[in-house]
Design an enzyme around this catalytic site. Sequence first.
Site, PDB file in Angstrom:
ATOM      1  N   HIS A 201       0.791  -1.309   0.434  1.00 19.04           N
ATOM      2  CA  HIS A 201       0.187  -0.037   0.290  1.00 19.04           C
ATOM      3  C   HIS A 201       0.857   1.149  -0.010  1.00 19.04           C
ATOM      4  CE1 HIS A 201      -2.996  -2.273   1.776  1.00 19.04           C
ATOM      5  NE2 HIS A 201      -3.736  -1.746   1.781  1.00 19.04           N
ATOM      6  N   GLU A 204      -1.323   6.386  -0.951  1.00 21.17           N
ATOM      7  CA  GLU A 204      -3.047   6.407  -0.039  1.00 21.17           C
ATOM      8  C   GLU A 204      -2.717   7.398   1.010  1.00 21.17           C
ATOM      9  OE1 GLU A 204      -3.772   3.218   2.662  1.00 21.17           O
ATOM     10  OE2 GLU A 204      -6.320   3.118   2.120  1.00 21.17           O
TER      11      GLU A 204
HETATM   12  N1  ADE Z   1      -5.543  -2.938   5.825  1.00 20.88           N
HETATM   13  C1  ADE Z   1      -7.166  -2.987   5.754  1.00 20.88           C
HETATM   14  N2  ADE Z   1      -7.060  -1.712   4.327  1.00 20.88           N
HETATM   15  C2  ADE Z   1      -6.083  -1.170   5.204  1.00 20.88           C
HETATM   16  C3  ADE Z   1      -5.864   0.710   4.147  1.00 20.88           C
HETATM   17  N3  ADE Z   1      -6.900   0.937   2.813  1.00 20.88           N
HETATM   18  N4  ADE Z   1      -5.317   0.686   4.116  1.00 20.88           N
HETATM   19  C4  ADE Z   1      -4.226   0.437   4.842  1.00 20.88           C
HETATM   20  N5  ADE Z   1      -3.711  -0.424   5.780  1.00 20.88           N
HETATM   21  C5  ADE Z   1      -5.053  -1.153   5.723  1.00 20.88           C
HETATM   22 ZN    ZN Z   2      -5.654  -1.707   1.333  1.00 24.90          ZN
END
Ligand code: ADE
Ligand code: ZN
Length: 337
Positions: A201, A204
């Site tokens: 990730h 974000e």
């Molecule tokens: N764990 C579950 N969803 C998540 C997200 N969108 N960003 C970071 N960690 C997560």
């Molecule tokens: Zn996620």
Amino acid sequence: MTKEEFYSSFKVLTKAELHLHLEAVISKKTIRYFYERKHSGLSDVQADSEIAKIFTYSDLNGFIQAYLAVQDLYESPADFDYVFADLKDYLVRNGISYAEVFAAPSAFIKKGWNFSDMVETYSRNIRKINSDTGIKIRLLIDVSRTFGYENAEKNLQLLLLNMIPEIIGIGLGGSEQKGPAKLFEKVFDKARSQNLFTVAHAGEDVGPESIWDAIKICKAARIGHGISAIQDEKLMQTLVERKIPLEVCPTSNVFTKKYVKNLAEHPIRTFFNKGILVTLNSDDPLFFGVELLDEYWNAYTEIGFSVEELKQIAKNSFVASFLTNDEKSEFLRRFDD
Ligand code: ADE
Ligand code: ZN
């Protein structure tokens, strides 16, 4: 196309989902059962109001606290049987034939659970779903940014001692602000040396520099979200040139409120136009009240994609997956049928 026509035609299209969190796919019924089991003697109204409090957050870190609160309701690895039953229903309901699902063991390991017991429930349930429905599920273990390097390293060690064919790689979820990618370089290098796929990730909750770090330092093969790439032309070009896919989760981004105010302004439209390999995903259905078919519908009605473009995006999910080339061809053949 009406909403009913859209949902029924996209349901029968065989689809893949690449960004879905196992612990967040549980149903409202299961969460209610877990909650009342832990807090006995509550009236229905009290239970509803206490559960609603968990689901109140206004940013990524608040959401992560809610996620941990939900994980805290699990009592033993046997609870994953409920979760996989809900996952199976979810996949069938959304016409998903292949899913790469994140499982986040850190909170359970911290409670003292035995990782091999967890792996046994993952494996047994995934095989059963496959034999019952033909749906193929593979797991990515989220080693988590939230709890630092040592925890992530421990997750990987446990994984390497308990390898099963259903687990194909590791991911990096959790708090992007607290856990920069550079902390996890060695864990990612080691995972790849053991033939595990690595994803992260990024972008974000932190700017484009976090996506650069995920690509350059962690050498992530795919990026979860990646929405702050919209601020960096060179980064978008690099994602195109290196064919690094983005696992885009539009509604999740609106909920965590960092870069996207509303669906209409979501950068996925620009990413797609520039030729980035974008995929559509739901992230955390229980938390964001959205499933994969809803995200396709949102992309059609709010973001302005055409049906043909959405079919291309649906194909991208197979292309961007960790299936073998033969498996990809087989799923894409089924898609075209
Ligand atoms: N764990 C579950 N969803 C998540 C997200 N969108 N960003 C970071 N960690 C997560
Ligand atoms: Zn996620």
